[in-house]
Design an enzyme around this catalytic site. Structure first.
Site, mmCIF file in Angstrom:
data_model
loop_
_atom_site.group_PDB
_atom_site.id
_atom_site.type_symbol
_atom_site.label_atom_id
_atom_site.label_comp_id
_atom_site.label_asym_id
_atom_site.label_seq_id
_atom_site.Cartn_x
_atom_site.Cartn_y
_atom_site.Cartn_z
ATOM 1 N N ASN A 1 -5.067 -1.678 7.124
ATOM 2 C CA ASN A 1 -5.218 -2.116 8.182
ATOM 3 C C ASN A 1 -3.544 -2.258 9.339
ATOM 4 O O ASN A 1 -3.057 -2.142 9.307
ATOM 5 C CB ASN A 1 -4.811 -4.031 7.232
ATOM 6 N N ASP B 1 0.410 -2.760 -6.058
ATOM 7 C CA ASP B 1 0.743 -4.140 -4.940
ATOM 8 C C ASP B 1 0.978 -5.123 -6.011
ATOM 9 O O ASP B 1 0.361 -5.498 -6.641
ATOM 10 C CB ASP B 1 -0.718 -4.124 -4.293
ATOM 11 N N GLU C 1 -0.094 -6.909 7.354
ATOM 12 C CA GLU C 1 1.071 -8.433 7.282
ATOM 13 C C GLU C 1 1.966 -7.664 7.127
ATOM 14 O O GLU C 1 3.438 -8.482 7.895
ATOM 15 C CB GLU C 1 0.647 -9.189 5.769
ATOM 16 N N HIS D 1 0.770 1.809 5.830
ATOM 17 C CA HIS D 1 0.969 2.109 4.645
ATOM 18 C C HIS D 1 -0.796 2.088 4.533
ATOM 19 O O HIS D 1 -1.318 1.602 5.332
ATOM 20 C CB HIS D 1 1.245 0.990 3.524
HETATM 21 P P1 AMP Z 1 -0.962 -5.678 4.495
HETATM 22 O O1 AMP Z 1 -2.065 -7.031 5.007
HETATM 23 O O2 AMP Z 1 -2.214 -4.318 4.882
HETATM 24 O O3 AMP Z 1 -0.302 -5.456 5.780
HETATM 25 O O4 AMP Z 1 -1.177 -5.329 3.562
HETATM 26 C C1 AMP Z 1 0.363 -6.096 2.896
HETATM 27 C C2 AMP Z 1 0.180 -5.595 1.150
HETATM 28 O O5 AMP Z 1 1.763 -6.033 0.465
HETATM 29 C C3 AMP Z 1 -0.513 -6.737 0.650
HETATM 30 O O6 AMP Z 1 -1.627 -6.534 -0.103
HETATM 31 C C4 AMP Z 1 0.477 -7.282 -0.735
HETATM 32 O O7 AMP Z 1 0.466 -8.506 -1.391
HETATM 33 C C5 AMP Z 1 1.439 -6.032 -0.480
HETATM 34 N N1 AMP Z 1 2.947 -6.694 -0.978
HETATM 35 C C6 AMP Z 1 4.135 -7.068 -0.333
HETATM 36 N N2 AMP Z 1 5.430 -7.150 -0.871
HETATM 37 C C7 AMP Z 1 4.934 -6.453 -1.587
HETATM 38 C C8 AMP Z 1 5.886 -5.629 -2.634
HETATM 39 N N3 AMP Z 1 7.321 -6.513 -2.672
HETATM 40 N N4 AMP Z 1 5.423 -5.143 -3.740
HETATM 41 C C9 AMP Z 1 4.650 -4.831 -3.475
HETATM 42 N N5 AMP Z 1 2.841 -5.503 -2.479
HETATM 43 C C10 AMP Z 1 3.624 -6.268 -2.257
#
Ligand code: AMP
Length: 126
Positions: free
Chosen positions: A97, A39, A105, A110
């Site tokens: 999530n 992450d 987000e 994932h």
């Molecule tokens: P969620 O809130 O479960 O959708 O989490 C999305 C996650 O993706 C967050 O923890 C971000 O820090 C992570 N994230 C977003 N963009 C990237 C990226 N380019 N590489 C790695 N992690 C990412």
């Protein structure tokens, strides 16, 4: 199509772009079903994301519409990544999530794999 009246899968989401190799990631594992990478904003000493290769917006879609092979392959990949990172004896947390209340987000299903310290309460109070 996703279930539950949610928006359709968006091929421009950041994890789709990572899967296509358009954006770099710190890949730590890949097989036919899954890709795992660190992450970008870690919330624990180990914070890895594991994503299926298929076009699923969220756990809701994946659990309802993923094939048996996709679900089995992805689930085994999550366990394998945790094992390869040496997290089994101290333990770890797997979290996904979903949707607005889940705080999702990125609209490509994932799971987060956390470890490397005691992780405290499952959900913050309040
Ligand atoms: P969620 O809130 O479960 O959708 O989490 C999305 C996650 O993706 C967050 O923890 C971000 O820090 C992570 N994230 C977003 N963009 C990237 C990226 N380019 N590489 C790695 N992690 C990412």
């Amino acid at each position: 199509m996703p279930i539950s009246g949610l928006p359709p899968y968006d091929d421009s989401n950041i994890f789709a772009r990572i899967l296509r190799g358009e954006i770099p990631s710190t890949k730590i594992y890949e097989d036919e079903w899954a890709l795992a990478f660190h992450d970008i904003n870690p919330q624990a000493p180990v914070h890895v994301l594991i994503i299926p290769k298929g076009r699923y917006c969220s756990f809701a879609d994946f659990s309802a519409q993923g094939s048996e092979a996709e679900i089995a392959g992805f689930t085994r990949a999550v366990g394998l990544v945790a094992r390869q990172l040496g997290l089994e004896v101290p333990g770890y947390r797997v979290l996904t999530n979903m949707g607005e209340h889940g705080g999702q987000e990125v609209p490509h299903f994932h799971v987060h794999l956390f470890g490397g310290r005691s992780l405290g309460r499952m959900v913050p109070a309040g």
